[in-house]
Design an enzyme around this catalytic site. Structure first.
Site, PDB file in Angstrom:
ATOM      1  N   TYR A 141      26.025  22.504  37.026  1.00  0.00           N
ATOM      2  CA  TYR A 141      25.073  21.922  37.971  1.00  0.00           C
ATOM      3  C   TYR A 141      25.824  21.122  39.023  1.00  0.00           C
ATOM      4  O   TYR A 141      25.471  21.106  40.199  1.00  0.00           O
ATOM      5  CB  TYR A 141      24.065  21.031  37.229  1.00  0.00           C
ATOM      6  CG  TYR A 141      23.179  20.251  38.154  1.00  0.00           C
ATOM      7  CD1 TYR A 141      22.163  20.897  38.873  1.00  0.00           C
ATOM      8  CD2 TYR A 141      23.376  18.885  38.365  1.00  0.00           C
ATOM      9  CE1 TYR A 141      21.368  20.191  39.758  1.00  0.00           C
ATOM     10  CE2 TYR A 141      22.582  18.175  39.248  1.00  0.00           C
ATOM     11  CZ  TYR A 141      21.582  18.837  39.938  1.00  0.00           C
ATOM     12  OH  TYR A 141      20.800  18.137  40.819  1.00  0.00           O
ATOM     13  N   LYS A 196      25.969  21.553  21.241  1.00  0.00           N
ATOM     14  CA  LYS A 196      26.698  20.403  20.710  1.00  0.00           C
ATOM     15  C   LYS A 196      25.627  19.331  20.473  1.00  0.00           C
ATOM     16  O   LYS A 196      25.696  18.219  20.997  1.00  0.00           O
ATOM     17  CB  LYS A 196      27.779  19.979  21.722  1.00  0.00           C
ATOM     18  CG  LYS A 196      28.792  19.001  21.200  1.00  0.00           C
ATOM     19  CD  LYS A 196      29.825  19.595  20.258  1.00  0.00           C
ATOM     20  CE  LYS A 196      30.740  18.491  19.743  1.00  0.00           C
ATOM     21  NZ  LYS A 196      31.636  18.908  18.648  1.00  0.00           N
ATOM     22  N   ASP A 228      32.163  24.102  18.911  1.00  0.00           N
ATOM     23  CA  ASP A 228      33.527  24.116  18.367  1.00  0.00           C
ATOM     24  C   ASP A 228      33.604  25.044  17.150  1.00  0.00           C
ATOM     25  O   ASP A 228      34.528  25.853  17.018  1.00  0.00           O
ATOM     26  CB  ASP A 228      34.028  22.696  18.040  1.00  0.00           C
ATOM     27  CG  ASP A 228      33.010  21.834  17.313  1.00  0.00           C
ATOM     28  OD1 ASP A 228      31.845  22.263  17.137  1.00  0.00           O
ATOM     29  OD2 ASP A 228      33.371  20.723  16.882  1.00  0.00           O
ATOM     30  N   ASP A 252      31.072  30.014  29.862  1.00  0.00           N
ATOM     31  CA  ASP A 252      32.227  30.389  30.684  1.00  0.00           C
ATOM     32  C   ASP A 252      33.467  30.498  29.788  1.00  0.00           C
ATOM     33  O   ASP A 252      34.220  31.468  29.853  1.00  0.00           O
ATOM     34  CB  ASP A 252      32.432  29.330  31.780  1.00  0.00           C
ATOM     35  CG  ASP A 252      33.567  29.691  32.724  1.00  0.00           C
ATOM     36  OD1 ASP A 252      33.769  30.888  32.974  1.00  0.00           O
ATOM     37  OD2 ASP A 252      34.254  28.763  33.212  1.00  0.00           O
ATOM     38  N   ASP A 256      35.346  34.265  27.937  1.00  0.00           N
ATOM     39  CA  ASP A 256      36.752  34.680  28.087  1.00  0.00           C
ATOM     40  C   ASP A 256      37.371  34.906  26.713  1.00  0.00           C
ATOM     41  O   ASP A 256      38.085  35.884  26.486  1.00  0.00           O
ATOM     42  CB  ASP A 256      37.568  33.611  28.835  1.00  0.00           C
ATOM     43  CG  ASP A 256      37.569  33.819  30.344  1.00  0.00           C
ATOM     44  OD1 ASP A 256      36.537  34.275  30.879  1.00  0.00           O
ATOM     45  OD2 ASP A 256      38.600  33.522  30.999  1.00  0.00           O
TER      46      ASP A 256
HETATM   47  C1  IPM Z   1      33.159  33.509  35.714  1.00  0.00           C
HETATM   48  C2  IPM Z   1      34.198  32.871  36.583  1.00  0.00           C
HETATM   49  C3  IPM Z   1      33.521  31.944  37.581  1.00  0.00           C
HETATM   50  C4  IPM Z   1      32.806  30.860  36.813  1.00  0.00           C
HETATM   51  C5  IPM Z   1      34.473  31.312  38.609  1.00  0.00           C
HETATM   52  C6  IPM Z   1      35.288  32.342  39.330  1.00  0.00           C
HETATM   53  C7  IPM Z   1      33.732  30.443  39.594  1.00  0.00           C
HETATM   54  O1  IPM Z   1      35.124  32.190  35.804  1.00  0.00           O
HETATM   55  O2  IPM Z   1      32.284  34.236  36.240  1.00  0.00           O
HETATM   56  O3  IPM Z   1      33.195  33.315  34.500  1.00  0.00           O
HETATM   57  O4  IPM Z   1      33.410  29.846  36.463  1.00  0.00           O
HETATM   58  O5  IPM Z   1      31.620  31.030  36.528  1.00  0.00           O
HETATM   59 MG    MG Z   2      34.893  32.428  33.706  1.00  0.00          MG
END
Ligand code: IPM
Ligand code: MG
Length: 372
Positions: A141, A196, A228, A252, A256
């Site tokens: 935000y 959390k 976590d 986010d 990954d």
């Molecule tokens: C994602 C990317 C973006 C985010 C970045 C590039 C702004 O990491 O799509 O996960 O943080 O959302």
């Molecule tokens: Mg990302």
């Protein structure tokens, strides 16, 4: 062509351009194969290169044009060498999420045969989950792009984590509906609320709303995990996960991590859906170190293209768009199965063009997807 739909195409920076070009070729071929109406792609300049050249992070009418399209496709945005004065990178994409209310960030994570399996346990071959990342509020935000941080001179900066009832209700309903759709295709039918709630009032609120919404979906199980512990579980037993719903920043990070479990970010597709708009993008960055070298794995972008076709089918009631999406998914499945997709990202011998050509020939081949 009565059903001609438009797609706003933002190729962006770095390999965003390479993987967008690959996706447009594949989407066009899949539409033709499925006898679906062709799409009109309207390119919009945006990103760090655009900012360096013009002083703006998106073309002057870019946001309006993106909003007027039936869907938005985005390659990747940002270059570490081009930054705002406060050190943050150029991120018009965050404004698009905010402006169009793209709250549901759908990030599927699936293991493919012959793609790297990062965990030794053979059950890792069964990984098939979706990280549902809220994408408009949470800690994002007050992402710098929105100018909502509280900056107190040079001595302190405060960012706000915002959870609203309106968005969270929609998010949790989206999660349960997604679990229903997946259950119909054999998934366990379980939504895990990742939060959390033991520490933050905002997260306890997020969980409270989850508990309010869950009874609307008695056919779907529910589970809870602190973020976590969820990070641990994603390494310990990721094959048990079905739909995981969470706040923006958690999503986010964990998306990954989850992408890493099934090879790397080159497989990380993403759909960002709101009430009236949808944006489709690979979850990876612009990888400027390999841009323009024919090395990028275009599959995350191509699979995002399939998610876009599915979305357009629902939005426009044109069933053949969904069939085109299935052709793409089927080609990726079949390609990995036969070990004919060997992206360089995974140590293979195939660059962006070779992977794209292989998907094109798999789509052209006669074997129809089971569901098409
Ligand atoms: C994602 C990317 C973006 C985010 C970045 C590039 C702004 O990491 O799509 O996960 O943080 O959302
Ligand atoms: Mg990302």
């Amino acid at each position: 062509m009565e059903n001609r739909q438009t797609v706003a195409l933002i190729k962006g920076d770095g390999i965003g351009v390479d993987v967008s070009n690959a996706t447009v070729r594949i989407v066009n071929a899949a539409l033709e194969k499925a006898s679906a109406p062709q799409l009109t792609f309207e390119e919009i300049k945006a990103g760090a290169t655009c900012f360096a050249e013009t002083g703006r992070d998106i073309a002057p009418d870019g946001e309006e044009r993106a909003g007027a399209a039936d869907a938005i496709f985005l390659g990747a945005i940002g270059l570490p060498s081009i930054r705002h004065e406060d050190g943050t990178e150029i991120s018009p994409h965050l404004r698009l999420r905010d402006r169009f209310g793209l709250y549901a960030g759908v990030r599927p994570v699936k293991a493919y045969p012959n793609a790297p399996q990062r965990l030794a346990d053979p059950r890792a071959a069964n990984i098939d989950m979706v990280i549902l990342r809220e994408s408009t509020e949470g800690l994002f935000y007050s992402a710098a792009a929105h100018g909502r941080s509280q900056i107190i001179g040079d001595s302190e900066v405060r960012d706000t984590l915002r959870i609203t009832r309106t968005t969270t209700e929609k998010l949790h309903r989206f999660a349960f509906r997604l679990a229903q759709k997946r259950k119909a295709k054999g998934a366990p039918g379980c939504v895990t609320c990742v939060d959390k709630a033991n520490v933050f009032a905002s997260m306890a609120f997020f969980r409270k709303i989850f508990d309010e919404i869950a009874p609307e979906f008695p056919d779907i199980d529910r589970a809870y995990a602190y973020v976590d512990a969820q990070a641990l579980n994603l390494i310990r037993a990721p094959w048990e996960a079905d739909v995981l719903v969470m706040e923006n920043m958690f999503g986010d990070i964990l998306s990954d991590l989850a992408g890493g479990l099934v090879g790397g970010m080159g497989m990380a597709a993403c759909a960002e859906i709101g009430d009236n708009h949808g944006l489709f993008q690979p979850a990876h960055g612009s990888a400027p170190d390999i841009m323009g070298q024919d090395k990028a794995n275009p599959l995350a972008a191509i699979l995002s293209g399939a998610l876009m076709l599915d979305y357009l089918a629902e939005k426009s009631n044109v069933e053949s768009f969904a069939k085109a999406g299935q052709w793409i998914e089927h080609a990726v499945d079949a390609g990995f199965e036969a070990n004919s997709l060997r992206p360089m990202e995974f140590g293979g011998d195939m660059g962006t063009d070779a992977v794209t050509a292989q998907i094109l020939s798999l789509i052209a081949a006669d074997a129809a997807p089971k569901s098409a």
